[in-house]
Design a protein around this motif. Structure first.
Motif, PDB file in Angstrom:
ATOM      1  N   SER A 288     -28.053  37.953  15.410  1.00  0.00           N
ATOM      2  CA  SER A 288     -28.740  37.006  14.525  1.00  0.00           C
ATOM      3  C   SER A 288     -29.850  37.694  13.739  1.00  0.00           C
ATOM      4  O   SER A 288     -30.059  37.418  12.555  1.00  0.00           O
ATOM      5  CB  SER A 288     -29.291  35.821  15.320  1.00  0.00           C
ATOM      6  N   ALA A 289     -30.566  38.610  14.388  1.00  0.00           N
ATOM      7  CA  ALA A 289     -31.620  39.342  13.689  1.00  0.00           C
ATOM      8  C   ALA A 289     -31.027  40.281  12.647  1.00  0.00           C
ATOM      9  O   ALA A 289     -31.541  40.398  11.521  1.00  0.00           O
ATOM     10  CB  ALA A 289     -32.460  40.132  14.689  1.00  0.00           C
ATOM     11  N   SER A 290     -29.941  40.965  12.999  1.00  0.00           N
ATOM     12  CA  SER A 290     -29.314  41.908  12.070  1.00  0.00           C
ATOM     13  C   SER A 290     -28.694  41.195  10.876  1.00  0.00           C
ATOM     14  O   SER A 290     -28.771  41.683   9.744  1.00  0.00           O
ATOM     15  CB  SER A 290     -28.244  42.720  12.801  1.00  0.00           C
ATOM     16  N   THR A 291     -28.091  40.041  11.117  1.00  0.00           N
ATOM     17  CA  THR A 291     -27.528  39.266  10.006  1.00  0.00           C
ATOM     18  C   THR A 291     -28.641  38.760   9.109  1.00  0.00           C
ATOM     19  O   THR A 291     -28.506  38.752   7.875  1.00  0.00           O
ATOM     20  CB  THR A 291     -26.701  38.088  10.551  1.00  0.00           C
ATOM     21  N   GLY A 292     -29.754  38.362   9.714  1.00  0.00           N
ATOM     22  CA  GLY A 292     -30.901  37.924   8.929  1.00  0.00           C
ATOM     23  C   GLY A 292     -31.451  39.014   8.037  1.00  0.00           C
ATOM     24  O   GLY A 292     -32.107  38.728   7.021  1.00  0.00           O
ATOM     25  N   GLY A 293     -31.182  40.269   8.393  1.00  0.00           N
ATOM     26  CA  GLY A 293     -31.633  41.366   7.549  1.00  0.00           C
ATOM     27  C   GLY A 293     -31.083  41.290   6.140  1.00  0.00           C
ATOM     28  O   GLY A 293     -31.686  41.802   5.195  1.00  0.00           O
ATOM     29  N   GLN A 294     -29.917  40.607   5.978  1.00  0.00           N
ATOM     30  CA  GLN A 294     -29.309  40.490   4.647  1.00  0.00           C
ATOM     31  C   GLN A 294     -30.080  39.552   3.725  1.00  0.00           C
ATOM     32  O   GLN A 294     -29.881  39.585   2.505  1.00  0.00           O
ATOM     33  CB  GLN A 294     -27.870  40.002   4.783  1.00  0.00           C
ATOM     34  N   ILE A 295     -30.939  38.692   4.289  1.00  0.00           N
ATOM     35  CA  ILE A 295     -31.729  37.783   3.453  1.00  0.00           C
ATOM     36  C   ILE A 295     -33.166  38.267   3.331  1.00  0.00           C
ATOM     37  O   ILE A 295     -33.999  37.597   2.755  1.00  0.00           O
ATOM     38  CB  ILE A 295     -31.712  36.346   4.026  1.00  0.00           C
ATOM     39  N   MET A 296     -33.439  39.456   3.857  1.00  0.00           N
ATOM     40  CA  MET A 296     -34.800  39.982   3.886  1.00  0.00           C
ATOM     41  C   MET A 296     -35.116  40.735   2.592  1.00  0.00           C
ATOM     42  O   MET A 296     -34.425  41.685   2.249  1.00  0.00           O
ATOM     43  CB  MET A 296     -34.963  40.926   5.082  1.00  0.00           C
ATOM     44  N   PRO A 297     -36.132  40.304   1.837  1.00  0.00           N
ATOM     45  CA  PRO A 297     -36.530  41.066   0.646  1.00  0.00           C
ATOM     46  C   PRO A 297     -37.019  42.458   1.052  1.00  0.00           C
ATOM     47  O   PRO A 297     -37.434  42.639   2.198  1.00  0.00           O
ATOM     48  CB  PRO A 297     -37.681  40.239   0.066  1.00  0.00           C
TER      49      PRO A 297
END
Length: 653
Positions: A288-297
Motif C-alpha cells: 500500500s505504501a509503495s503503490t501510494g508512491g505513484q501519487i506522491m509529488p
C-alpha cells in the motif's frame, strides 16, 4: 539481483530471490540473457538510445513526425532485443528467427514513416495498399512489444477496441475501407500511436527515467531506508512505519508499484515479520505504501507531466494540487500500521538495530539532485527537460562524495543503458494507450460511454463517480502508471466533466482509481509481490492492502465533490482548516477499520468513528461540526473503556 543477501541499515540478513519475485509479478523483469560480446552490443545500443533521446529532447528542433516515429522505431527495436516472447528460462545469447523478423518489420515500418514523413503528410488520406500493410506491421509489432514488456490486460483492451472499430464501430461499407481508415488514423495520424501519450513520453518522461537510473546508482534508495529506520524504526511497530516513510520517499522518483514493493520490501517485510506483524499485514503495509508512491509529488510515476498536458495547466500547478491528497493517503497508512502495532503490542527495533542518525545526516547531500530538480521546475527557471538534465549532472557530482556508490564513466554508460531499458515499457504502454484513445475517438465510442453512464447516473454525481471508479479499477489492472492514466484520461475523465466535476478534479479522480488497481483484487500485482516476499496468503494480503489504502478510496470522492482539497477556489485559512479536519478524519476512519484506538472498539464505536471521520474529511462547516462531535463521543467512550479495563486488571491482581 539474483539470489542475493541484502544487508542494510538494520544489520538483518534475509536471503531472497528477488529476481524470481520480480519476474513473476513484473513483466518488465522478464528479459533475454545476453553475455559476452552480444551483451556489450546490446548495452551500447541501449546507451546510444538514451543519448539520442537526450539530444532530441534538449537540442533538436525536428518535425514532430520525424521525432516521434524515430523514437518508436527505437522502442520496437529494443523491445525485441530485450524481451522474449514468453516467460521462463531463457537461452543465453539466443533470439529466434521470428523475433528477428518481427523486430525488422516493426522497426522498418516506423523508419519508413520517418524517411517519408513529408510525403505522407501531404498525401492526405490516399494511401497505397503497401502503405496500409506497413502500417499494420507497425501496429502489430508495437502491440507485441507491449504484451512482452507490460502484459496482456492493456493489449486485450486495445484489441477489443480495434475489433469493434473493424466490425461495428465505423460506417465504411467494406472491410478494406474500415482497415484503410483505421490504419490511417492510428498509424499515420496524430490521434493514435503518435498522439499525446507518446509525445509526452518522448519529450518529458524519457529524461526523468534516465534521471531515475542515475539517481538509483547514487545509493539514495538505501539512504531512504536507513534514514527512515533511524527516525521511526524505534517506535512501536517501527519497521512498518519505515516501510511507509521510505516508500513515500522512493515513490517520488519511481514509476512502478511492483518494483517499489520488491525493492524496499525485501528489507522492510522481513523486519516487520521479525517484530511480530503477520505476513499478510507486513506485505500489505509495504504494497500500500509503495503503490501510494505513484501519487506522491513531484513525479507521480511520470503521470504528472501527462496530466499537465491533458488538463492544459503548468506542471507545477499539478504538483501543488497533489500534495494534500498524497499526505492524507500516507497519513492513513501510517496511522493504520501504528494502531495495528498498538493493538497487537508490537515493539520497534532495538537501539542496537537502529542506524545512527548523525552519520546519515552527513549523507543528506544525496537529496541535492531532487531538491534542485524540484526548485528548477517549481520556479519555472528552466524547462522540465532541462531541469531533469541538470539534475542528472548533479546526481553524478554528488555521487563522487560517496565511495560505495561513486558514478564512474563505466556506471554512466550503465545508467544510460538502464534508463533506455526502463523507457521500453513506458513508451510501449503509451503507444498502445494512444491506440486505445484513438480508437475510442475514431469510432465515437467516447460519446456512447459518456452518454450511457450519464443516463444511468441521472442527476446523481455520486453514482457517476462510483461507476467511473469501477471502470478505472477494471481498466487499470496490471497497467503501468503512465499508460494507466492515459487510458483513464481518454475514457473516464470526460464522463465526470460532463457531470459537472471540475476538470482537474476529474483527472485526479481517475488517476487515483487507476493506481489502486495494483492493490485491488483480483489483479493486485503489488500486493501479490509483497505476499511472495512475506510468504503470506496473496488474497488476504490484497484485501488487507485495500483496507490500509482506504484513503485512496475516500479522498478522490471528496475532491471530486468539493475541489477545495485540490486547492481550487479556496483561501489559505480554509486550506489550514481542511488539512486539520482531514487529518483527524483519516485518523478516525483508520481507527474504525483497525477496531482500535486506546482500547479495542465494539461495533457501535467503530460506526461513530467511521461516520465522524468521513464527515471530517469532507470540507464544510456543518460536516466538520457533526464529525467532531461523533469522534469526540468515540474518544470519550474509549477513555472510559480503557479506564474500566485498568480497574478490572487491578482488582484481579
Amino acid at each position: 539481483m539474483a539470489l542475493f543477501n541484502r544487508k542494510k541499515a538494520t544489520g538483518v540478513q534475509e536471503p531472497m530471490d528477488l529476481d524470481a519475485v520480480m519476474k513473476k509479478f513484473d513483466r518488465e523483469s522478464n528479459t533475454r540473457v545476453w553475455e559476452g560480446a552480444p551483451k556489450i552490443v546490446v548495452t551500447c545500443v541501449l546507451a546510444v538510445f538514451s543519448l539520442f533521446c537526450l539530444y532530441v529532447t534538449l537540442f533538436a528542433s525536428w518535425l514532430e513526425e520525424y521525432r516521434l516515429t524515430s523514437f518508436v522505431a527505437f522502442i520496437v527495436l529494443l523491445g525485441y532485443l530485450i524481451y522474449p516472447a514468453k516467460k521462463g528460462q531463457q537461452k543465453v545469447n539466443y533470439m529466434p528467427w521470428y523475433d528477428v523478423l518481427l523486430m525488422l518489420c516493426g522497426t522498418g515500418a516506423f523508419l519508413y514513416y520517418t524517411a517519408n514523413a513529408l510525403t505522407i503528410i501531404q498525401q492526405g488520406s490516399n494511401f497505397a495498399w503497401y502503405q496500409i500493410v506497413i502500417g499494420i506491421l507497425g501496429i502489430i509489432s508495437l502491440i507485441e512489444v507491449c504484451r512482452r514488456s507490460v502484459g496482456l490486460p492493456i493489449v486485450i483492451v486495445a484489441l477489443c477496441f480495434i475489433v469493434y472499430a473493424l466490425t461495428a464501430g465505423l460506417s465504411n461499407p467494406t472491410l478494406w475501407g474500415k482497415l484503410n481508415y483505421t490504419v490511417h488514423y492510428l498509424f499515420y495520424g496524430k490521434e493514435g500511436i503518435l498522439s499525446t501519450p507518446i509525445n509526452v513520453c518522448s519529450k518529458f518522461i524519457v529524461v526523468f527515467i534516465i534521471f531515475g537510473a542515475f539517481l538509483e546508482r547514487t545509493g539514495i534508495a538505501d539512504f531512504f531506508i536507513k534514514i527512515s529506520n533511524s527516525v521511526v524504526g524505534g517506535f512501536s511497530g517501527g519497521p512498518a512505519k519505515v516501510a511507509v516513510v521510505a516508500s513515500a520517499m522512493e515513490g517520488m522518483v519511481s514509476g512502478s508499484s511492483v518494483a517499489n514493493t520488491v525493492g524496499s520490501g525485501s528489507v522492510t517485510i522481513p523486519l516487520m515479520k521479525k517484530t511480530g506483524y503477520k505476513p499478510e499485514f507486513a506485505a500489505a503495509a509495504e504494497a500500500s505504501a509503495s503503490t501510494g508512491g505513484q501519487i506522491m509529488p513531484p513525479i507521480m510515476g511520470a503521470a504528472a507531466f501527462l496530466m499537465a498536458d491533458y488538463v492544459g495547466v503548468p506542471y507545477s500547478n499539478i504538483v501543488v494540487r497533489a500534495i494534500l491528497p498524497a499526505i492524507l493517503y500516507f497519513a492513513g497508512v501510517f496511522i493504520s500500521v501504528h494502531l495495528e502495532a498498538k493493538k497487537e503490542g508490537l515493539r520497534g527495533l532495538t537501539k542496537e538495530e537502529l542506524p545512527r542518525l548523525l552519520p546519515l545526516l552527513k549523507q543528506t547531500y544525496l537529496l541535492l539532485p531532487l531538491i534542485i530538480l524540484i526548485y528548477l521546475v517549481g520556479t519555472s527557471q528552466r524547462s522540465i527537460q532541462y531541469a531533469a538534465a541538470i539534475a542528472i549532472v548533479v546526481a553524478i557530482v554528488v555521487s563522487l562524495f560517496n565511495k560505495e556508490n561513486r558514478i564512474t564513466p563505466g556506471k554512466i554508460w550503465e545508467s544510460l543503458a538502464a534508463g533506455a531499458q526502463g523507457m521500453i515499457t513506458v513508451a510501449a504502454a503509451c503507444g498502445v494507450a494512444g491506440i486505445i484513445a484513438g480508437t475510442i475517438t475514431m469510432t465515437g465510442l467516447a460519446n456512447v460511454m459518456i452518454n450511457g453512464i450519464v443516463t444511468l447516473a441521472g442527476d446523481q454525481v455520486i453514482i457517476a463517480l462510483f461507476l467511473t471508479m469501477l471502470c478505472c479499477i477494471v481498466l487499470g489492472m496490471g497497467v503501468p502508471t503512465t499508460a494507466n492514466y492515459c487510458i483513464m484520461a481518454a475514457t473516464c475523465a470526460p464522463i465526470l466533466v460532463r457531470m459537472g466535476v471540475p476538470q482537474i478534479a476529474a483527472h485526479f479522480f481517475v488517476f487515483y482509481f487507476g493506481i489502486v488497481a495494483d492493490l485491488t483484487p483480483p489483479v493486485a500485482l503489488a500486493a501479490y509481490a509483497g505476499a511472495a516476499i512475506a510468504q503470506g496468503n496473496p488474497m488476504k494480503t490484497a484485501v488487507t492492502a485495500t483496507k490500509l489504502a482506504i484513503g485512496a478510496f475516500i479522498v478522490p470522492y471528496v475532491f471530486a465533490l468539493n475541489p477545495a482539497m485540490l486547492l481550487v477556489d479556496t483561501t489559505a485559512s480554509e486550506v489550514v482548516l481542511i488539512v486539520i479536519t482531514s487529518l483527524i478524519g483519516i485518523f478516525a476512519v483508520s481507527a474504525s477499520l483497525e477496531g482500535y484506538l486506546l482500547h479495542r472498539m465494539p461495533w457501535y464505536q467503530r460506526i461513530f468513528s467511521l461516520v465522524g471521520g468521513l464527515l471530517l474529511i469532507y470540507p464544510g462547516l456543518i460536516t466538520d461540526t457533526v464529525g467532531i462531535g461523533l469522534v469526540a463521543i468515540m474518544v470519550i467512550l474509549q477513555l472510559i473503556s480503557k479506564r474500566n479495563a485498568i480497574v478490572q486488571k487491578q482488582n484481579i491482581a
